[in-house]
Design a protein around this motif. Sequence first.
Motif, PDB file in Angstrom:
ATOM      1  N   THR A   8       0.649  -1.123   0.692  1.00 27.12           N
ATOM      2  CA  THR A   8      -0.051   0.310   0.037  1.00 27.12           C
ATOM      3  C   THR A   8       0.777   1.293   0.146  1.00 27.12           C
ATOM      4  O   THR A   8       1.844   1.299   0.529  1.00 27.12           O
ATOM      5  N   ILE A   9       0.734   2.499  -0.494  1.00 27.11           N
ATOM      6  CA  ILE A   9       1.596   3.541  -0.843  1.00 27.11           C
ATOM      7  C   ILE A   9       1.004   4.328   0.867  1.00 27.11           C
ATOM      8  O   ILE A   9       1.658   5.450   1.368  1.00 27.11           O
ATOM      9  N   VAL A  35       4.233   2.226   2.245  1.00 29.47           N
ATOM     10  CA  VAL A  35       5.197   3.022   1.723  1.00 29.47           C
ATOM     11  C   VAL A  35       5.125   3.617   3.093  1.00 29.47           C
ATOM     12  O   VAL A  35       6.417   4.273   3.344  1.00 29.47           O
ATOM     13  N   THR A  58      -4.698   7.610   0.777  1.00 32.43           N
ATOM     14  CA  THR A  58      -4.334   6.375   1.155  1.00 32.43           C
ATOM     15  C   THR A  58      -4.764   6.893   2.319  1.00 32.43           C
ATOM     16  O   THR A  58      -5.204   7.871   2.990  1.00 32.43           O
ATOM     17  N   GLU A  70       2.982  12.138  -5.637  1.00 27.59           N
ATOM     18  CA  GLU A  70       3.770  10.944  -6.013  1.00 27.59           C
ATOM     19  C   GLU A  70       5.089  11.169  -5.852  1.00 27.59           C
ATOM     20  O   GLU A  70       5.781  10.111  -5.732  1.00 27.59           O
ATOM     21  N   VAL A  73       6.281   9.072  -2.743  1.00 20.82           N
ATOM     22  CA  VAL A  73       6.285   7.611  -2.770  1.00 20.82           C
ATOM     23  C   VAL A  73       6.941   6.720  -3.104  1.00 20.82           C
ATOM     24  O   VAL A  73       7.499   6.179  -3.351  1.00 20.82           O
ATOM     25  N   LEU A  77       9.219   3.586  -2.327  1.00 21.86           N
ATOM     26  CA  LEU A  77       8.721   2.527  -3.254  1.00 21.86           C
ATOM     27  C   LEU A  77      10.094   1.550  -3.012  1.00 21.86           C
ATOM     28  O   LEU A  77       9.555   0.481  -3.659  1.00 21.86           O
ATOM     29  N   CYS A  95      -2.040   0.352  -5.323  1.00 22.52           N
ATOM     30  CA  CYS A  95      -2.570   1.835  -5.966  1.00 22.52           C
ATOM     31  C   CYS A  95      -3.301   1.849  -7.648  1.00 22.52           C
ATOM     32  O   CYS A  95      -1.566   1.023  -7.643  1.00 22.52           O
TER      33      CYS A  95
END
Length: 235
Positions: A8-9, A35, A58, A70, A73, A77, A95
């Motif tokens: 999951t983010i 993340v 999220t 983003e 992340v 990630l 996601c």
Amino acid sequence: MTRLGVVTIGQAPRTDLTPEITALVPEATVVERGVLDGLTRDQIEARPVAPDDHALTTRLADGTSVVLGESLVMERLPGLLADLEREVDAVLLACTGAFPELEHTKPLFVPDRMIAFGAAALLGDTGRLGVVCPLPEQRRDTEAKFGRRLPAGARVLTDVCSPYTGTPDGLAAAARRLADAGADLLALDCVGYTEEMRARAAAASGLPVVLARSVCVRLASEVLDSLGARTGAAA
């Protein structure tokens, strides 16, 4: 048993998500990672979404939601993915954001492609796809993501209701607006939308509804089954 990593983010555990995933892959062990694991809300909110960044939303481990960029992340990630691949047979990125290409050594299931191509296959050459996304600032990205994968004669319509902060009535209203605008098929474009939310959207709109989490996990189960069969044959 095969092992499916779920990233999951947000933060693990995702008690709103993992039970539905586990039910769809009963022969696999699900291993969760987040993340944002290890970060406080203050640390996350200290990185507001920049004007040129892609906004994502999220769920945190305490059940609340957060909006992030983003870029945050993508800082975390790749390393998380590399570590998790040492423990599992395949990984699902939980996601639907359109992330850059990620290096991986195990099968990696990327929802933004899976739901977009799946919806395109169901829609037809001149249909209208209605997409519900979580945030108003995601509408342009959502239109672009689905639009480039639909047939040239098809069209994308969007509406907004967050799976985390929206209400059941708000989701139903968004689904009805898309149906009234001429949608032939609906897609709920966030892994946070649940089976219950899909049923509500379908009832409100009278249309078939594609749910991101189940589309992705059902396709992933095909690969997991083959991995399990290969392992069993080798034994």
